[in-house]
Enzyme design. Structure first.
Site, PDB file in Angstrom:
ATOM      1  N   LYS A 188      -1.511  42.616 -29.495  1.00 31.92           N
ATOM      2  CA  LYS A 188      -1.793  43.703 -30.451  1.00 31.92           C
ATOM      3  C   LYS A 188      -3.171  43.535 -31.085  1.00 31.92           C
ATOM      4  CE  LYS A 188       3.024  44.504 -31.797  1.00 31.92           C
ATOM      5  NZ  LYS A 188       3.425  45.643 -30.989  1.00 31.92           N
TER       6      LYS A 188
ATOM      7  N   GLN B 220       1.538  43.810 -37.133  1.00 34.67           N
ATOM      8  CA  GLN B 220       0.756  45.043 -37.291  1.00 34.67           C
ATOM      9  C   GLN B 220      -0.419  44.875 -38.243  1.00 34.67           C
ATOM     10  OE1 GLN B 220       1.007  47.752 -35.518  1.00 34.67           O
ATOM     11  NE2 GLN B 220       2.938  47.356 -34.474  1.00 34.67           N
TER      12      GLN B 220
ATOM     13  N   HIS C  73      10.978  45.659 -38.254  1.00 34.45           N
ATOM     14  CA  HIS C  73      11.129  45.830 -36.803  1.00 34.45           C
ATOM     15  C   HIS C  73      12.390  45.051 -36.381  1.00 34.45           C
ATOM     16  CE1 HIS C  73      10.072  44.975 -32.545  1.00 34.45           C
ATOM     17  NE2 HIS C  73       9.283  46.030 -32.626  1.00 34.45           N
TER      18      HIS C  73
ATOM     19  N   ASP D 271       5.790  38.805 -41.118  1.00 35.89           N
ATOM     20  CA  ASP D 271       5.605  39.386 -39.794  1.00 35.89           C
ATOM     21  C   ASP D 271       4.258  40.112 -39.819  1.00 35.89           C
ATOM     22  OD1 ASP D 271       5.437  41.054 -37.633  1.00 35.89           O
ATOM     23  OD2 ASP D 271       7.477  41.832 -37.783  1.00 35.89           O
TER      24      ASP D 271
ATOM     25  N   CYS E 245      11.624  50.707 -32.492  1.00 40.05           N
ATOM     26  CA  CYS E 245      12.324  49.435 -32.726  1.00 40.05           C
ATOM     27  C   CYS E 245      12.582  49.211 -34.213  1.00 40.05           C
ATOM     28  CB  CYS E 245      11.570  48.246 -32.147  1.00 40.05           C
ATOM     29  SG  CYS E 245      11.321  48.359 -30.386  1.00 40.05           S
TER      30      CYS E 245
HETATM   31  N1  C6P Z   1       5.960  46.680 -32.277  1.00 36.57           N
HETATM   32  C1  C6P Z   1       5.423  48.939 -31.655  1.00 36.57           C
HETATM   33  O1  C6P Z   1       5.102  49.806 -30.839  1.00 36.57           O
HETATM   34  P1  C6P Z   1       6.145  41.597 -29.907  1.00 36.57           P
HETATM   35  O2  C6P Z   1       6.904  42.534 -29.059  1.00 36.57           O
HETATM   36  O3  C6P Z   1       6.825  40.271 -30.038  1.00 36.57           O
HETATM   37  O4  C6P Z   1       4.703  41.468 -29.527  1.00 36.57           O
HETATM   38  O5  C6P Z   1       6.077  42.246 -31.382  1.00 36.57           O
HETATM   39  C2  C6P Z   1       7.247  42.606 -32.033  1.00 36.57           C
HETATM   40  C3  C6P Z   1       6.944  43.283 -33.321  1.00 36.57           C
HETATM   41  C4  C6P Z   1       7.274  42.648 -34.507  1.00 36.57           C
HETATM   42  N2  C6P Z   1       7.000  43.201 -35.692  1.00 36.57           N
HETATM   43  C5  C6P Z   1       6.373  44.372 -35.811  1.00 36.57           C
HETATM   44  C6  C6P Z   1       6.066  44.914 -37.171  1.00 36.57           C
HETATM   45  C7  C6P Z   1       6.026  45.075 -34.653  1.00 36.57           C
HETATM   46  O6  C6P Z   1       5.411  46.259 -34.780  1.00 36.57           O
HETATM   47  C8  C6P Z   1       6.335  44.536 -33.383  1.00 36.57           C
HETATM   48  C9  C6P Z   1       6.036  45.290 -32.124  1.00 36.57           C
HETATM   49  C10 C6P Z   1       5.566  47.525 -31.167  1.00 36.57           C
HETATM   50  O7  C6P Z   1       5.587  49.185 -32.850  1.00 36.57           O
HETATM   51  C11 C6P Z   1       6.493  47.447 -29.998  1.00 36.57           C
HETATM   52  S1  C6P Z   1       8.142  47.871 -30.409  1.00 36.57           S
END
Ligand code: C6P
Length: 402
Positions: free
Chosen positions: A225, A202, A122, A199, A361
């Site tokens: 999430k 997910q 991401h 990370d 993203c």
């Molecule tokens: N992906 C998606 O719809 P934040 O925004 O900080 O809570 O998470 C960022 C992030 C980091 N790593 C991974 C693997 C992610 O999937 C995400 C967030 C969302 O896929 C929003 S772009």
């Protein structure tokens, strides 16, 4: 027993309609809906407990502090960290990774060093490392992804050099649904004395995490999430790294003693928590983690996996269906023929189906796949087989229009 109806009753939003149709919410990879218990715990705190934490001697401040620190203990237990000192509250995965990039970067990365990431990251696990490049000449080395959406571990093994300082890798791809072999990657990196940042944005909603058995050095996730509130997340870090890293931000909470000449810093984890924390959100997060823990990841994972397999099987019947990635986890990315992903998503929306479209993203991954974007359906513990049927029927209708 996995009582889906009872679970769905905990999420009032699932009962609403959009455009006069029942909502089918399949955008859980972006954010999950919140159970009533999370919202009620937060409302109760604002209405009955609210006071700033760690500051007051008065009753409310102590009660709010207790809730906040109990929440930290809940997170510690959830990820099986060995100490609450290793649990830092942040605004989310993005802030957690930026914290490591900035602070670990300052302490341990010198000109000529290298960081390994992967082609399925991401943006929030790419851009922070690029920002670091403006301060130090650090090279990003990228582990390739195979055509079937898996990391090429042989290629990864070849990326290590004597200048590798960190591996930063997602546990689950938000686009491909690939579950990466993080324990193997940690073993490989540690054999080179290289720490690993995971990370887990997910993975935390779908599978149990044990930072001690994984042996990862850092792990980041977002509350929103995993059925918790927005604006709160976690950075886990091994004490031996965090102790040697400088603060990320300066302000209240993170200090020991301050004078105009010299400031000393607080102990872990407060050294990395400048300013008033979102102590109401930490209560909500703890409540969300308790909610998923009570259901258990065996039950959640097994429900979500059968739902994903069923959806994928049904989708595969649609002529022109192209899948991207293995969908090991609760994520299916696809395109149909040459219909634009945005058209598919917009028309599905009119039929009550919420999916995400675009590059998710992960633009470098889109370049690797040779596409601009996908339609992504991502599932959660409350989704049903009937919802999958509605989705498939809606998609068949949309595809027939083209
Ligand atoms: N992906 C998606 O719809 P934040 O925004 O900080 O809570 O998470 C960022 C992030 C980091 N790593 C991974 C693997 C992610 O999937 C995400 C967030 C969302 O896929 C929003 S772009």
């Amino acid at each position: 027993m996995y009582d889906l109806q009872k679970i769905r009753n905990d999420f009032p939003i699932l009962g609403r309609e959009v455009y006069g149709r029942p909502l089918v919410y399949f955008d859980n990879g972006a954010t999950t809906q919140k159970p009533r218990s999370v919202v009620e715990a937060m409302t109760n705190e604002y209405l009955n407990v609210n006071a700033n934490v760690h500051r007051g001697v008065h009753f409310l401040s102590q009660q709010a502090t207790d809730l906040h620190e109990q929440a930290r203990e809940t997170v510690r237990r959830f990820i099986n960290a060995s100490s609450v000192s290793e649990v830092i509250f942040t605004r989310g995965t993005t802030e957690s990774i930026n914290l490591v990039a900035s602070s670990f970067g300052q302490a341990f990365i010198k000109d000529g060093d290298e960081i390994i990431i992967t082609a399925m990251e991401h943006h929030s696990n790419i851009v922070p490392w690029q920002l670091l490049q403006s301060r130090v000449e650090v090279k990003l080395r990228v582990c390739p992804v195979s055509d079937d959406g898996r990391l090429d571990l042989d290629a990864l093994a070849r990326l290590f050099t004597s200048r590798t300082r960190l591996v930063a890798c997602t546990a689950v791809s938000n686009v491909l649904g690939t579950v990466n072999p993080i324990a193997d990657i940690v073993r490989m990196a540690h054999a080179h004395d290289v720490p690993v940042l995971v990370d887990a944005a997910q993975s935390t909603p779908h599978m149990a995490v044990d930072v001690q058995s994984l042996d990862c050095d850092f792990l980041a996730f977002s509350g929103h999430k995993v059925y918790g509130p927005t604006g709160i997340g976690v950075l886990y870090g091994k004490e031996r790294w965090l102790d040697r890293m400088p603060p990320y931000m300066g302000g209240g909470e993170m200090i020991g003693k301050v004078s105009f000449e010299h400031t000393t810093f607080n102990v872990l984890p407060y050294k990395f928590e400048a300013g008033t924390p979102d102590y109401v959100a930490t209560t909500g997060l703890a409540c969300a983690l308790d909610y998923v823990s009570a259901l258990g990841f065996d039950a959640i994972g097994s429900h979500e996996r059968s739902l994903t397999a069923y959806a994928r099987q049904q989708l595969s019947q649609i002529p022109g269906m192209r899948f991207f990635g293995p969908s090991d986890d609760a994520v299916i990315s696809f395109l149909v023929g040459d219909i634009h992903h945005l058209d598919l998503g917009t028309l599905l929306d009119r039929l009550g189906i919420a999916v995400r479209t675009g590059h998710h993203c992960a633009e470098p991954l889109m370049h690797r796949l040779g596409i601009e974007g996908t339609v992504r359906a991502s599932f959660a513990l409350y989704n049903t087989f009937e919802e999958v049927d509605l989705f498939i029927a809606a998609l068949q209708r949309v595809v027939a229009m083209f």
